[in-house]
Write an enzyme that holds these catalytic residues in place. Structure first.
Site, short mmCIF file in Angstrom:
data_model
loop_
_atom_site.label_atom_id
_atom_site.label_comp_id
_atom_site.label_asym_id
_atom_site.label_seq_id
_atom_site.Cartn_x
_atom_site.Cartn_y
_atom_site.Cartn_z
N PRO C 87 0.78 -1.25 0.00
CA PRO C 87 0.00 0.00 0.00
C PRO C 87 0.81 1.30 0.00
CG PRO C 87 -0.88 -1.54 1.61
CD PRO C 87 0.43 -2.10 1.14
N THR C 114 3.52 1.97 -5.61
CA THR C 114 3.79 3.37 -5.93
C THR C 114 4.30 4.05 -4.67
OG1 THR C 114 2.11 3.38 -7.64
CG2 THR C 114 2.82 5.51 -6.81
N LYS C 189 6.12 7.26 -13.50
CA LYS C 189 4.72 7.05 -13.16
C LYS C 189 4.09 8.31 -12.59
CE LYS C 189 1.17 4.69 -10.73
NZ LYS C 189 0.63 3.51 -10.07
#
Lengths: 317, 317, 317, 317
Positions: C87, C114, C189
């Site tokens: 997460p 991420t 990203k």
């Protein structure tokens, strides 16, 4: 609330005897809405018997002590001072162009509507071409100030004309601030309200942040008010319910300076900024935020309702 | 500039005799930068002989009247009150974890650095686990206030501890404002400075707009300062050169509250807002604007330099 | 949707025989949430028998074809390729520090979470200190892409390691884009998603404006899509209900890229921008807008729900 | 670049034989600036002999193959199709009111100026009152498209009139997109350019962020262009110098779509949004940003120059 004496106010006082006193002027008043009707009542309380006109006849006929007229031309007949208080610049322009021939030469036309500087300058020119004097005299203080007779007039035009009109204006307000040549009253109002809109939102952001992080809003307000974050929005008109009594925030955001009016003023400020290419990033964002609230039918609420919006509580349908 | 008496200040005054007086405390001071060195000088002027430490030895050894120490552990030896004034939260955390064992039990550790509430809460817990009392005591007033001894301390932690530390803090400042439990001093500072950053930019936008449209900036300032746009940014620290004397705007934006410091505070406010999902649209945009100025090497200038940026005059290379 | 051949992809293809083939690697997968579970299923479909771990044991034991493990250390035992999908950065750091000693030397650790570039660089260094190779391999494509096996991996680290890991990654996705040294996958990203968030809101603003002014949204979309306003947000994922089939906007904004995930990515982009003082004014404002929607409990909706917010229809309570 | 066939284009093709062919129309063209002169040259190349007028006589007399006229009334004499390409709505309104009596009944008046929907609707009504047909036909493609004859016309008004004018318009462009009733062409253009302005800035923010964090701009562009961040601003008109050839960014931001033109369009979009109270937060901020660049004398540069601004390189004095 005054902290310094203004040079120009002193100037006005010293010279007041040199100019024709207008305190017993014949006054005409056109536009009897929320603001205008209350301003007329204060004129009457202070000894004037104004001739009044509104597009809705009943608005004129129900004011005790005024002379209702059936046209704006009739209202301005014999007037020394003519005051207009109308919803927007286009209506002011239409009205002025209609009454120009009927206005007595040497009368002073005071437009207290919020129209922006360009309209004021156009009207000043149009009036001058007809040998009529024109002042832009927008107000701060809102409906509450109009009722209490505590408005502040920001005046653009000839300083001598401002002095001449001042005694009449002071029957409806407590301050007459001379701001410069034609349009300067409008510009000043827009600049002030630009700061007001931005500062109020900034104050709402910080108060919401502090409260959500566990601070007592009264305590936070007390500290801010003796610190560098102090402003009218925090110390006089706090947007958090319960922090101050008798402000709109403590009355469900009713009865104050509405979201749609600050949005209107920020729109006029944007137009003025566009005309000279002055960047106003925070004011533009504030304008968008107030307009977002209007999308959610909060346009009539006091502009401090931004606090509820940020809190996640404002937008019900 | 005070306009009201604060309940909690009165409270502090009434109870002050009930607590152990710390006005002759043994004080340790860690961090002798722009702020810290000046704060120590005021401690000395007011009768303290603090033990001091800085990572740069010369910073400690050149302060007359202080006892320079070669390590933070040495500085805190025997101290009742320990004050830290360091560049950021990570350095504060590293320093506190280093000195914890050396700090006398029952001492009060006052961190005057600006770190945000999360660091303050972590430190409070860490200190408590070692039976040391911790207060977050960030200041407003800047380098000027540090030099003049007029800082304002915003305090989070136990109110009793605040009362006990107050006599020492008042040797470096003029106000001690108790804000609530641990972290509340930091939150209060961030909230205040959030309003400050937003209000200053709004004021700059309006002043630039008015001046470009032909208004006299002093006259506009005078009107705003008696109107709803009034704030500390307009009436005490006006950002337009020449409107007020002795403010950074009139000294080429030198020597005030720097762009990079307000940007730092807005960054900490953003982190705090993120942690509880509180929207701060204008503060976020203000943060971006100040950081844009940093990109153009204006980070050391007073934050009122936004006025020059909007004017089209700030960004030289 | 491909319009050009990437030099580096060709490069990878040409050299693929020169490096140790990993298509029959021993794979470990840690983190079996919405994304991870679906990625593992595609690994299995494509012939792998991964060892898997999740903090919730049932998440591991219910995947047919995988070997459930009771600790991350157990999962990485004997692995050539280890994939983490967790997460946030803190959890990744905790996990990696826990498994480091258990990871076989010469294995490649691919973190598809991420986390932002700073965490990726820290992990790369930590891994290197233990003689383990590390790649940051965040993905685009969301839950839908994870399920369909059409994810796009953006990879930072050694290009040779990227080539070695590629056969395994392509069992879960359709593209492996090498972006540069360690952290470059994360940066890429965030940059892509920054554009995405801003462009989506701009598209929503224009579509709402056009529709409220009377345009047909399909017709407006058709014109935009052959004009300079064209983007993925308009031609592939249109935010107006009914304009396209099978997009979240036509399914009550369910099942897409959630407001809270784009807000998370914009928060990481803000941190990255702050670290190098790069101004991101529109991204910052977009971040605030998405967070405002979260305040109104819309965080789980597809991020195109901004259209409904602007329309005045989104915020019910 | 076309990816789909538009129903309405097919419709136009099918019906084209049913309407009077205008491919050999008598054409009048008013307004021979940067855009107009190039459009006229393409009319001539494609077999027309237009009658032309500009307020600067030399602009008309120097175009080979056109008939220069000394007044707009003279230009429209005998015309079937009249095209106006003028700087702003007020000039269009003045021109149309001047020529109305001279325009042959049944002619079609095509205004390709960018004026906003309100002006288009007013002109449509004025024209109709004189039995003249009116289309708003603003263009995208800029000076480059005008020169190359690749403009895209966005048309509002009667669809039958659009079909009738199409053959002439296609002599100056490659696409005629029917958008709806009067004003729809203007609205469509503003909506498209609103997205364009926002998306370009978002792309600049991300590219600057990525490059400052060490990414190769070509590689980042390649990834974005196959990902969800893809748009015309990234794949056709990339704002980073050197990423693409033959775009303004690679020619010192010369010769493209100027900052002041996108600012003008965003201003018109703001007016349109204000008229129906549609919030446009990112477009408003984009407008401010472009206007800030104008303050720094970058108004003539291509709008991708935002990249240089964010980079800290744009603002020299």
């Amino acid at each position: 609330m005054f902290r310094k004496t203004f040079g120009f106010l002193v100037q006005i006082d010293r010279n007041i005897s040199n100019v024709h006193s207008r305190s017993n002027s014949n006054v005409a008043f056109i536009g009897l809405g929320q603001m205008g009707a209350r301003m007329v009542e204060n004129l009457i309380k202070n000894g004037q018997k104004p001739r009044v006109y509104d597009i809705i006849p009943a608005a004129a006929s129900t004011i005790q002590g005024a002379t209702p007229c059936s046209s704006p031309e009739e209202a301005v007949d014999g007037a020394d001072i003519i005051i207009t208080m109308l919803p927007n610049g286009q209506i002011v322009k239409d009205t002025v162009s209609r009454i120009l021939k009927a206005v007595p030469k040497n009368a002073i036309l005071c437009d207290s509507s919020t129209t922006g500087p360009q309209v004021a300058r156009e009207l000043s020119k149009v009036a001058k071409d007809s040998n009529i004097r024109f002042l832009d005299t927008p107000v701060s203080g809102g409906v509450v100030g109009a009722q209490a007779g505590t408005l502040c007039f920001m005046v653009g035009g000839s300083q001598k004309d401002c002095q001449e009109a001042e005694p009449v204006l002071l029957k409806m307000g407590k301050k007459v601030l001379y701001c410069g040549e034609s349009g300067a009253g409008q510009i000043t109002k827009l600049c002030n309200n630009l700061i007001l809109g931005v500062t109020m939102i900034g104050t709402c952001e910080a108060m919401n942040l502090g409260v959500k992080l566990g601070l007592d809003p009264k305590l936070l307000t007390d500290v801010v008010n003796v610190s560098t974050g102090r402003s009218w929005s925090s110390d006089t008109y706090n947007p958090v319910p319960g922090v101050m009594e008798n402000v709109p925030a403590s009355k469900n955001y009713e009865g104050g300076f509405s979201v749609e009016l600050i949005a209107k003023d920020l729109g006029l400020a944007s137009d003025a900024a566009l005309s000279i290419n002055a960047p106003i990033p925070l004011a533009a964002m504030s304008h968008q935020l107030f307009r977002t609230l209007m999308t959610y039918h909060l346009g009539k609420k006091d502009f401090g309702v931004v606090y509820k919006f940020l809190e996640g509580q404002a937008l019900k349908q």
